[in-house]
Design a protein around this motif. Structure first.
Motif, mmCIF file in Angstrom:
data_model
loop_
_atom_site.group_PDB
_atom_site.id
_atom_site.type_symbol
_atom_site.label_atom_id
_atom_site.label_comp_id
_atom_site.label_asym_id
_atom_site.label_seq_id
_atom_site.Cartn_x
_atom_site.Cartn_y
_atom_site.Cartn_z
ATOM 1 N N GLY A 26 0.799 -1.204 0.000
ATOM 2 C CA GLY A 26 0.000 0.000 0.000
ATOM 3 C C GLY A 26 0.841 1.267 0.000
ATOM 4 O O GLY A 26 2.058 1.194 -0.131
ATOM 5 N N GLU B 84 -14.912 0.896 -1.584
ATOM 6 C CA GLU B 84 -15.298 2.282 -1.845
ATOM 7 C C GLU B 84 -15.033 3.217 -0.680
ATOM 8 O O GLU B 84 -15.185 4.428 -0.826
ATOM 9 C CB GLU B 84 -16.780 2.323 -2.217
ATOM 10 N N ARG B 85 -14.626 2.681 0.476
ATOM 11 C CA ARG B 85 -14.579 3.561 1.639
ATOM 12 C C ARG B 85 -13.238 3.654 2.359
ATOM 13 O O ARG B 85 -13.133 4.349 3.358
ATOM 14 C CB ARG B 85 -15.648 3.156 2.647
ATOM 15 N N ARG B 86 -12.218 2.966 1.866
ATOM 16 C CA ARG B 86 -10.974 3.031 2.632
ATOM 17 C C ARG B 86 -9.731 2.943 1.760
ATOM 18 O O ARG B 86 -9.736 2.343 0.697
ATOM 19 C CB ARG B 86 -10.931 1.955 3.707
ATOM 20 N N VAL B 87 -8.680 3.564 2.287
ATOM 21 C CA VAL B 87 -7.334 3.434 1.739
ATOM 22 C C VAL B 87 -6.530 2.728 2.824
ATOM 23 O O VAL B 87 -6.553 3.136 3.996
ATOM 24 C CB VAL B 87 -6.722 4.811 1.402
ATOM 25 N N GLU C 175 -12.843 6.955 3.957
ATOM 26 C CA GLU C 175 -13.263 8.089 3.114
ATOM 27 C C GLU C 175 -14.729 8.369 3.289
ATOM 28 O O GLU C 175 -15.513 7.557 3.629
ATOM 29 C CB GLU C 175 -12.946 7.789 1.651
ATOM 30 N N ASN D 90 -6.070 1.937 8.133
ATOM 31 C CA ASN D 90 -7.071 2.395 7.184
ATOM 32 C C ASN D 90 -7.469 3.842 7.436
ATOM 33 O O ASN D 90 -7.834 4.198 8.565
ATOM 34 C CB ASN D 90 -8.335 1.546 7.294
ATOM 35 N N LEU E 17 -3.222 1.499 -0.726
ATOM 36 C CA LEU E 17 -4.064 1.101 -1.831
ATOM 37 C C LEU E 17 -5.525 1.255 -1.448
ATOM 38 O O LEU E 17 -5.878 1.127 -0.284
ATOM 39 C CB LEU E 17 -3.771 -0.338 -2.276
ATOM 40 N N LYS E 18 -6.335 1.548 -2.423
ATOM 41 C CA LYS E 18 -7.772 1.696 -2.191
ATOM 42 C C LYS E 18 -8.396 0.303 -2.162
ATOM 43 O O LYS E 18 -8.156 -0.503 -3.037
ATOM 44 C CB LYS E 18 -8.401 2.542 -3.292
#
Length: 136
Positions: free
Chosen positions: A109, A115-118, A136, A133, A111-112
């Motif tokens: 990472g 839909e809600r976290r990197v 988002e 994490n 890395l996405k």
């Protein structure tokens, strides 16, 4: 809620078996786990950060794999079990800077994921995988 009226309300702590008390305490303290309660009768300690997140370090890890071999992730045969711990952080850029300053190697990472976290992954001194994490 389960059918019998029982509800899981949260996670109390995560238990992490370690080989070196000193190295593990120093590592997790660097991550902000500053409240430490030693549990000598269990050869362990409880650690808590300012947000109330808790880990228990259990000081009975084998020295058989001195290179921090993680049997759940590094072995050819994939055994069932918990493979990592995922923490929520407030800033991925701050986390990346922290890793650079502390000379902690990022293993994957950022890395996405979904839909809600990197996410970004590191390992502790014993090879336990830790995921961080930013939501988002």
């Amino acid at each position: 809620m389960m059918g019998n009226g029982l509800s899981i309300l949260g996670v109390e702590h995560v238990g992490i078996r370690t080989r070196s008390k000193e190295a593990s305490l120093a590592f997790y303290q660097s991550l902000g786990f500053s409240k430490v309660v030693m549990l000598p009768e269990h050869n362990a300690c409880e650690m808590e950060n300012a947000a109330g997140v808790r880990v228990n370090l259990i000081f009975s890890g084998s020295e058989q794999y001195p290179d921090a071999h993680n049997v759940l992730l590094d072995a050819e045969i994939k055994y069932a079990g918990i493979t990592h711990i995922a923490f929520v952080i407030n800033s991925m850029s701050a986390f990346l800077q922290f890793c650079e300053t502390q000379e902690i190697r990022i293993t994957e990472g950022p890395l996405k994921i979904g839909e809600r976290r990197v996410a970004c992954f590191i390992r502790d001194p014993d090879g336990t995988v830790l995921e961080f994490n930013e939501l988002e």
